[in-house]
Enzyme design. Structure first.
Site, PDB file in Angstrom:
ATOM      1  NE  ARG A 201       1.869  -0.795  11.576  1.00  0.00           N
ATOM      2  CZ  ARG A 201       0.616  -1.241  11.691  1.00  0.00           C
ATOM      3  NH1 ARG A 201       0.374  -2.374  12.307  1.00  0.00           N
ATOM      4  NH2 ARG A 201      -0.390  -0.575  11.196  1.00  0.00           N
TER       5      ARG A 201
ATOM      6  CE  LYS B 198      -6.156 -14.595   1.862  1.00  0.00           C
ATOM      7  NZ  LYS B 198      -5.087 -14.037   2.656  1.00  0.00           N
TER       8      LYS B 198
ATOM      9  CD  GLU C  48       4.897  -4.924  10.067  1.00  0.00           C
ATOM     10  OE1 GLU C  48       4.170  -4.791  11.087  1.00  0.00           O
ATOM     11  OE2 GLU C  48       4.461  -5.379   8.996  1.00  0.00           O
TER      12      GLU C  48
HETATM   13  C1  TPP Z   1       1.597  -3.489   9.002  1.00  0.00           C
HETATM   14  C2  TPP Z   1       1.332  -4.363   7.813  1.00  0.00           C
HETATM   15  N1  TPP Z   1       2.201  -5.354   7.521  1.00  0.00           N
HETATM   16  C3  TPP Z   1       1.974  -6.152   6.463  1.00  0.00           C
HETATM   17  C4  TPP Z   1       0.882  -5.965   5.668  1.00  0.00           C
HETATM   18  C5  TPP Z   1       0.682  -6.816   4.429  1.00  0.00           C
HETATM   19  N2  TPP Z   1      -0.527  -7.614   4.503  1.00  0.00           N
HETATM   20  C6  TPP Z   1      -1.657  -7.291   3.852  1.00  0.00           C
HETATM   21  S1  TPP Z   1      -2.889  -8.363   4.087  1.00  0.00           S
HETATM   22  C7  TPP Z   1      -1.927  -9.331   5.051  1.00  0.00           C
HETATM   23  C8  TPP Z   1      -2.492 -10.590   5.633  1.00  0.00           C
HETATM   24  C9  TPP Z   1      -3.713 -10.332   6.424  1.00  0.00           C
HETATM   25  O1  TPP Z   1      -4.246 -11.545   6.862  1.00  0.00           O
HETATM   26  P1  TPP Z   1      -5.686 -11.574   7.515  1.00  0.00           P
HETATM   27  O2  TPP Z   1      -5.829 -10.417   8.429  1.00  0.00           O
HETATM   28  O3  TPP Z   1      -5.906 -12.905   8.088  1.00  0.00           O
HETATM   29  O4  TPP Z   1      -6.653 -11.302   6.295  1.00  0.00           O
HETATM   30  P2  TPP Z   1      -7.037 -12.306   5.107  1.00  0.00           P
HETATM   31  O5  TPP Z   1      -6.359 -11.762   3.891  1.00  0.00           O
HETATM   32  O6  TPP Z   1      -6.589 -13.673   5.463  1.00  0.00           O
HETATM   33  O7  TPP Z   1      -8.496 -12.185   5.004  1.00  0.00           O
HETATM   34  C10 TPP Z   1      -0.647  -8.807   5.179  1.00  0.00           C
HETATM   35  C11 TPP Z   1       0.455  -9.429   5.910  1.00  0.00           C
HETATM   36  C12 TPP Z   1       0.020  -4.904   5.993  1.00  0.00           C
HETATM   37  N3  TPP Z   1      -1.054  -4.628   5.262  1.00  0.00           N
HETATM   38  N4  TPP Z   1       0.255  -4.138   7.068  1.00  0.00           N
END
Ligand code: TPP
Length: 633
Positions: A400, A281, A372
């Site tokens: 959700r 990242k 969640e």
């Molecule tokens: C249901 C939900 N909960 C929380 C989030 C907030 N959120 C956005 S990106 C993220 C992390 C995602 O991590 P990953 O899938 O590994 O993607 P990366 O950013 O590491 O590429 C979170 C928790 C969300 N978008 N949707």
């Protein structure tokens, strides 16, 4: 931008050779850093998928082949490759392009998203639709290791098992969610990098076999002898293989050459494939690589040193606190006097202000991943056994878990506290993240108490009230942004509103939570025009006490409700219905006209919160004008 400037559609990259693709990757990174340093946005996730996105568009034919992004915050590179290089400069701004895939922007954005863990389910849907129609395209779901903590991704993997050809799940594993990724799957994937999985399994097998009398020793020797064969059997990916996927990887996700080869291989495999790609990242920007969490979602920054251009409040003599910080600090205070209080987050520790709480009470802090639904039922379990859980969650993400709130918490009337951050309009994240549904989806559930504070001080008081309340669940919803500094006034009492002005007018303004400042302004504008209005800070959306309804129904000619929520099913609906009932029961001949200021049956897009309110006619001046014109009629 010699290479990037020549790309209008994804297939344009196919003319480049490997050397040129690497140059293109360099240009893309530079451009991403340039743009986001001015606009803000999701930076480190996008820097991490530059080669992966190139390889996907190199190896597949979008939009015939369907590339589906999970969460969608990492689709900037995809946007760049699909004709939105110039438009990227307007990303997340009012009138500009969205920070997430949007069908209206491009035929290459085939599925809209913003919330996590949807891509595999959607991909299974696309694959099934393709087969029904007898078509032949590939379906590719790109999911992060963070998003893989969400339960729906397992439901989808389970459903896809052994069924679909030309269905490829790309696992973009950077070991990060927004914060460090958590949980058993994260630990499992971690072992793929270090090779400990194979060694651990081998030693387990050896120990177990060694315990079998007589035969044990010889089998252990045989196992050692066919080490490489065993390695093939016990390779990483067994979990996915057992689920019916062919596992390919892990592979360095920044090596264009290897990615191209592996994608070619994946295309030939029969049945569903899981392609495991290891990425970093923030790749290519020193500051983001060093602190990917800080650069996950950025404000405008100075790209030479990675320092954010701070908002003006920082130079105030006494900087205002954000509502999230107030929640984190207050929960820490409460937990230090109440040992049964715990804090829960679904992968949003820092966003929800819980970092301090987590370090002070590591044993009473739970990051459950992007889960969640689990967080709610987990809270229900805790609450049943005497623990007082505070689940701090963004309003739109709790959507959700509606059934868990209803079925697992409310029916059993459990004393779980929900702190709903980012309620109301949230701004640049747009439609998927606007927290304008919670008053509707929570206040109609029996047993649920719903509160909305007018200020940070009142939020604090409400949290203390909730910490001592054991008669059922409580939700406290508060907005994104900084405290307005208003003091609480009279103390919090269940179901009781606060009268800010009660001067026998024939008009009353009912303000819910974050509207307070704007309503005070409306009142001032009215006053200056010799129009006088009483003001009620509702505090409790559920329950609303009978005496208030009786007073509203019998005393006023005009009732104006201000709510940062959908008007359908929100406070305006509740108050209208209660007044209508009161009128019927008490045979009141005249009842007030009730008018709601809120969101009227539409999804609200992205932009600054003030801009959005203005566009909706919900800034103070516009609301004042509306009131005057309504009463003129
Ligand atoms: C249901 C939900 N909960 C929380 C989030 C907030 N959120 C956005 S990106 C993220 C992390 C995602 O991590 P990953 O899938 O590994 O993607 P990366 O950013 O590491 O590429 C979170 C928790 C969300 N978008 N949707």
């Amino acid at each position: 931008m010699k290479y990037l400037n020549n790309i209008e559609k994804p297939s344009d990259i196919k003319k480049y050779d490997l050397f040129e693709l690497r140059q293109l990757a360099r240009e893309i990174r530079k451009y991403l850093i340039d743009v986001t340093s001015k606009t803000g946005g999701h930076l480190s996730s996008n820097l991490g998928v530059v080669e992966l996105t190139l390889a996907l568009h190199y190896g597949f034919d979008s939009p015939k082949d369907k590339i589906i992004w999970d969460v969608g915050h990492q689709a900037y590179v995809h946007k760049l490759l699909s004709g939105r290089m110039e438009a990227l400069k307007s990303i997340r701004q009012f009138g500009g392009i969205s920070g997430f895939p949007k069908k209206s922007e491009s035929e290459h954005d085939i599925f809209e998203v913003g919330h996590s863990s949807t891509s595999i389910s959607a991909g299974v849907g696309f694959a099934a639709a393709r087969d029904i129609k007898g078509e032949n395209n590939y379906v590719i779901s790109v999911i992060g290791d963070g998003a893989l903590t969400g339960g729906m991704s397992y439901e989808a993997l389970n459903n896809a098992a052994r069924k679909y050809n030309k269905f490829i799940v790309v696992l973009n594993d950077n070991q990060m969610s927004i914060d460090k990724n958590v949980g058993g799957m994260a630990m499992y994937l971690d072992k793929f990098r270090t090779g400990t999985l194979y060694n651990e399994v081998k030693s387990d097998v050896e120990t177990t076999l060694g315990k079998i009398p007589m035969v044990g020793d010889s089998i252990v020797k045989a196992v050692r002898g066919v080490k490489n064969g065993v390695k093939q059997l016990l390779i990483p990916g067994m979990f996915f293989e057992e689920l019916g996927f062919t596992y390919l990887g892990p592979i360095d996700g920044h090596d264009m050459g290897k990615l191209n080869i592996l994608i070619k291989q994946a295309k030939k495999v029969e049945g569903p494939v899981l392609l495991h790609v290891l990425t970093t990242k923030g790749k290519g920007y020193h500051h983001a690589e060093k602190d990917p969490h800080k650069f996950h979602g950025v404000k405008p920054f100075d790209k030479s040193n990675g320092i954010f251009r701070e908002s003006s409040n920082i130079i105030d003599a006494e900087p205002k606190k954000s509502f999230s910080t107030i929640v984190g600090d207050t929960l820490t205070d409460i937990a230090s006097i109440k040992p049964n209080v715990v804090g829960i987050t679904a992968a949003m520790c820092s966003g929800t202000g819980l970092t301090g709480f987590a370090s002070q009470f590591p044993d009473r802090f739970f990051d459950v991943g992007i889960a969640e639904q689990h967080a709610v039922t987990f809270s229900a379990g805790l609450a049943t056994d005497g623990i007082k859980p505070f689940f701090v969650v963004y309003s739109s993400f709790l959507q959700r878990a509606y059934d868990q709130v209803l079925h697992d918490v409310c029916i059993q009337n459990l004393p779980v506290v929900f702190c709903l951050d980012r309620s109301g309009l949230v701004g640049a994240d747009g439609e998927t993240h606007q927290g304008v549904f919670d008053l509707s989806y929570l206040s109609h559930i029996p047993n649920m108490t719903v509160m909305a504070p007018k200020s940070g001080d009142e939020l604090k008081e409400m949290m203390h009230f909730a910490a001592s309340y054991y008669d059922g669940p409580i939700a406290i919803r508060y907005p994104k942004g900084l405290d307005n500094g208003y003091k609480t006034g009279k103390s919090i009492e269940l179901g009781i509103e606060e009268w800010i002005k009660d001067e026998a007018s024939d008009r009353v303004l009912i303000t819910v939570g974050s509207y307070f400042e704007r309503v005070m302004k409306v009142s001032e504008l009215l006053h200056n025009n010799n129009v006088h209005a009483d003001i009620v800070n509702l505090r409790f959306v559920s329950p609303i006490n009978d005496a208030l309804i009786t007073k509203l129904a019998s005393k006023y000619k005009y009732v104006y409700v201000f709510e940062d929520n959908m008007l359908n099913g929100g406070v305006t609906s509740i108050i209208s219905r209660r007044i209508a009932k009161e009128k019927a029961i008490r045979n009141i001949s005249k009842s007030p006209s009730v008018f709601g200021f809120g969101i009227d049956d539409e999804f609200v897009g992205h932009g600054q919160i003030d801009e959005l309110n203005k566009s909706l006619g919900l800034d103070s001046k516009a609301m004042f004008d509306t009131i005057l014109s309504l009463e003129r009629n």
